[in-house]
Design an enzyme around this catalytic site. Structure first.
Site, PDB file in Angstrom:
ATOM      1  N   GLU A 294       0.827  -1.207   0.000  1.00 11.24           N
ATOM      2  CA  GLU A 294       0.000   0.000   0.000  1.00 11.24           C
ATOM      3  C   GLU A 294       0.866   1.264   0.000  1.00 11.24           C
ATOM      4  O   GLU A 294       0.457   2.299  -0.498  1.00 11.24           O
ATOM      5  CB  GLU A 294      -0.911  -0.020   1.236  1.00 11.24           C
ATOM      6  CG  GLU A 294      -2.324   0.460   0.930  1.00 11.24           C
ATOM      7  CD  GLU A 294      -3.307   0.161   2.061  1.00 11.24           C
ATOM      8  OE1 GLU A 294      -4.253  -0.590   1.811  1.00 11.24           O
ATOM      9  OE2 GLU A 294      -3.127   0.683   3.178  1.00 11.24           O
ATOM     10  N   HIS A 323       8.346 -26.462   1.034  1.00 10.76           N
ATOM     11  CA  HIS A 323       7.640 -27.568   0.387  1.00 10.76           C
ATOM     12  C   HIS A 323       6.476 -27.056  -0.440  1.00 10.76           C
ATOM     13  O   HIS A 323       5.535 -27.786  -0.724  1.00 10.76           O
ATOM     14  CB  HIS A 323       7.166 -28.563   1.451  1.00 10.76           C
ATOM     15  CG  HIS A 323       8.314 -29.136   2.209  1.00 10.76           C
ATOM     16  ND1 HIS A 323       8.897 -30.335   1.885  1.00 10.76           N
ATOM     17  CD2 HIS A 323       9.031 -28.637   3.249  1.00 10.76           C
ATOM     18  CE1 HIS A 323       9.906 -30.570   2.713  1.00 10.76           C
ATOM     19  NE2 HIS A 323      10.009 -29.548   3.544  1.00 10.76           N
ATOM     20  N   LYS A 436     -13.879   1.210  -3.031  1.00 12.51           N
ATOM     21  CA  LYS A 436     -14.684   1.587  -1.866  1.00 12.51           C
ATOM     22  C   LYS A 436     -15.920   2.355  -2.333  1.00 12.51           C
ATOM     23  O   LYS A 436     -17.032   2.096  -1.878  1.00 12.51           O
ATOM     24  CB  LYS A 436     -13.879   2.510  -0.942  1.00 12.51           C
ATOM     25  CG  LYS A 436     -13.074   1.801   0.104  1.00 12.51           C
ATOM     26  CD  LYS A 436     -12.622   2.810   1.148  1.00 12.51           C
ATOM     27  CE  LYS A 436     -11.497   2.266   1.982  1.00 12.51           C
ATOM     28  NZ  LYS A 436     -10.889   3.265   2.837  1.00 12.51           N
TER      29      LYS A 436
HETATM   30  O1  PA5 Z   1      -3.139   1.515   6.129  1.00 13.73           O
HETATM   31  C1  PA5 Z   1      -4.245   2.004   5.952  1.00 13.73           C
HETATM   32  O2  PA5 Z   1      -4.428   3.216   5.963  1.00 13.73           O
HETATM   33  C2  PA5 Z   1      -5.445   1.116   5.723  1.00 13.73           C
HETATM   34  O3  PA5 Z   1      -5.088  -0.209   5.624  1.00 13.73           O
HETATM   35  C3  PA5 Z   1      -6.413   1.272   6.866  1.00 13.73           C
HETATM   36  O4  PA5 Z   1      -5.803   0.891   8.063  1.00 13.73           O
HETATM   37  C4  PA5 Z   1      -7.676   0.429   6.628  1.00 13.73           C
HETATM   38  O5  PA5 Z   1      -8.252   0.786   5.409  1.00 13.73           O
HETATM   39  C5  PA5 Z   1      -8.655   0.622   7.750  1.00 13.73           C
HETATM   40  O6  PA5 Z   1      -8.982   1.964   7.882  1.00 13.73           O
HETATM   41  P1  PA5 Z   1      -9.641   2.526   9.188  1.00 13.73           P
HETATM   42  O7  PA5 Z   1      -8.677   2.399  10.302  1.00 13.73           O
HETATM   43  O8  PA5 Z   1      -9.986   3.939   8.877  1.00 13.73           O
HETATM   44  O9  PA5 Z   1     -10.866   1.693   9.446  1.00 13.73           O
END
Ligand code: PA5
Length: 463
Positions: A294, A323, A436
């Site tokens: 990410e 394995h 989303k």
């Molecule tokens: O790293 C990130 O920003 C995302 O993975 C968020 O942690 C994830 O989308 C969850 O978001 P939130 O904490 O707002 O529910």
């Protein structure tokens, strides 16, 4: 301190075609790396830089509050149920799996010293949610709902289901079984928590989900299950101090960031495998996969150029995946850099009894399984080198709070440095927004009517 061995990424060991001339590269990038490290440390306190995670090891106030709350609710709950997804769950999962006694949730109360079991619901599979809620005694369960935005559909839908069941089971007292970790001011969860009177903790400003493990997002669940949060914090602080060193020769996060970056851009290794030889560290790979993917998977650089960069992270576990995946790693496309994690000293020493004399297995008798797992790590690393495959090895003296905190913090800094080398914004995630929005449209969220129409036509077209 944890150590990094990068010998098997060097051309001297694996050859010019796939290896890097590391001493030359370190010298070439010396100034750039020094600038990046100094700049990150200079910018970390400024608003809007998303670098507040670099200060989390020093947040005495949060530490005090989580310890105080954990002490207050001690003995009241049999279970901790964490609701969260992505960065709000993966760090907690990685650290508790690493530091709690193996099979913690199966131990008796006495074996757990009266400390609670811990469960993470980080998905929205109806069967597993229902299955878990059926086995937990809700009256004895503390629900820690974690979402920075306060409106993530997965987490909030879980929360609505759990809150409803809690209220039905406990009446008005249900609110004492909920603790919310969210933004200090904004978001729906903050509003609900204030209206309903839940205990709350804060996800600090300028800390993104995937960099939040050492905020209350992680520290609260750790304290609730009795982990030594001071030991964890000491690990972060010592590693932070070490990684403030601007000399690449003395900074393992910078070294691994540069190795990964150059392996990608110069040698075509666009996959980064994380392979701990320790089952307790297995979810560190999941956490790393999110952090690396990410943070670095971006289509534009900071100057607006279209780049489409980022290594694909792959999760593996030694020796299990020898394995399963090693055949591919040795003989398939040479497009990976593999991170081994090696544990020098396990908590347990387990001897293999000399009970069979058969030629094929007799040699194992009398040796320890500790020796076997590390022999397999070393053997696999050398075999990979024979095939010209680059690897680096991160060594932990043992799996404890101090070392695991160092490991995670080092990987966070490594990611931030790699982002600077790629010249991208490490801390945003625009690529997850489109899906989303489509989900909101499909679920009939107000304001997404136009997206719903576009989506409908696209779905029909695909069918
Ligand atoms: O790293 C990130 O920003 C995302 O993975 C968020 O942690 C994830 O989308 C969850 O978001 P939130 O904490 O707002 O529910």
């Amino acid at each position: 301190m944890i150590k990094l061995n990068y010998k098997n990424a060097d051309a001297l060991v694996i050859g010019e075609e796939n290896g890097l001339n590391l001493e030359a590269e370190f010298n070439e990038y010396k100034d750039k790396i020094a600038y990046i490290i100094a700049d990150l440390n200079k910018r970390k306190d400024k608003n809007g830089q998303w670098l507040q995670w670099m200060n989390l090891g020093y947040n005495e106030e949060t530490l005090w509050y989580v310890k105080e709350y954990a002490a207050m609710v001690k003995d009241r709950f049999e279970n901790i149920l964490v609701l969260g997804i992505g960065g709000s769950a993966l760090g907690g999962l990685a650290v508790t799996e690493a530091l709690l006694k193996p099979y913690w949730n199966l131990l008796s109360e006495e074996q757990r010293n009266g400390l609670p079991r811990i469960f993470f619901l980080d998905n929205i599979d109806p069967d597993s949610i229902n299955g878990l809620l059926d086995v937990l005694d809700l009256e004895k369960t503390l629900v820690n709902v974690i979402t920075k935005s306060g409106s993530t559909a997965e987490t909030m839908s879980q929360f609505m289901i759990v809150k409803d069941r809690l209220e039905k089971a406990l009446g008005d007292n249900y609110r004492y079984n909920i603790v919310a970790t969210t933004d200090k001011k904004t978001g729906v969860l903050r509003q609900i928590a204030e209206q309903e009177g839940y205990k709350t903790f804060v996800v600090p400003d300028d800390v993104g989900g995937r960099f939040s493990v050492f905020s209350a997002v992680g520290l609260l669940p750790f304290a609730l299950v009795g982990l030594d949060v001071d030991e964890i914090t000491n690990g972060i602080k010592d590693m932070d101090l070490a990684l403030k060193n601007t000399d690449i020769h003395n900074n393992i996060a910078a070294q691994n960031a540069l190795i990964h970056y150059l392996m990608d851009v110069k040698k075509g290794k666009n996959i980064s495998v994380m392979m701990p030889y320790s089952s307790r560290l297995r979810y560190v790979s999941d956490w790393y996969a999110q952090l690396w993917a990410e943070s670095l998977g971006k289509n534009k650089d900071k100057d607006g150029n279209e780049v489409h960069i980022g290594q694909t992270p792959v999760k593996a576990l030694g020796a299990t995946d020898q394995h399963s995946q090693i055949q591919l790693y040795n003989e398939g496309p040479n497009n990976k850099i593999i991170n081994f994690i090696r544990v020098e000293n396990f908590d347990t020493t387990l001897e293999i009894p000399s009970i069979f004399e058969y030629t094929g297995i007799g040699y194992l008798g009398g040796k320890t399984i500790n020796r076997l797992i590390n022999a397999e790590a070393d053997a696999t690393r050398v075999a990979l080198a024979d095939y010209g495959r680059p690897t680096v090895t991160i060594s932990l003296e043992k799996v404890d709070g101090y070392n695991v905190a160092q490991l995670l913090y080092m990987l966070e800094v490594q990611t931030a440095i790699a982002g600077e080398l790629y010249n991208i914004d490490t801390f945003n995630q625009p690529g997850v927004e489109q899906a989303k929005n489509y989900t909101y449209a499909l679920m009939g969220r107000k304001g997404y009517e136009e997206s719903a129409q576009i989506l409908q036509s696209k779905m029909t077209a695909v069918v």
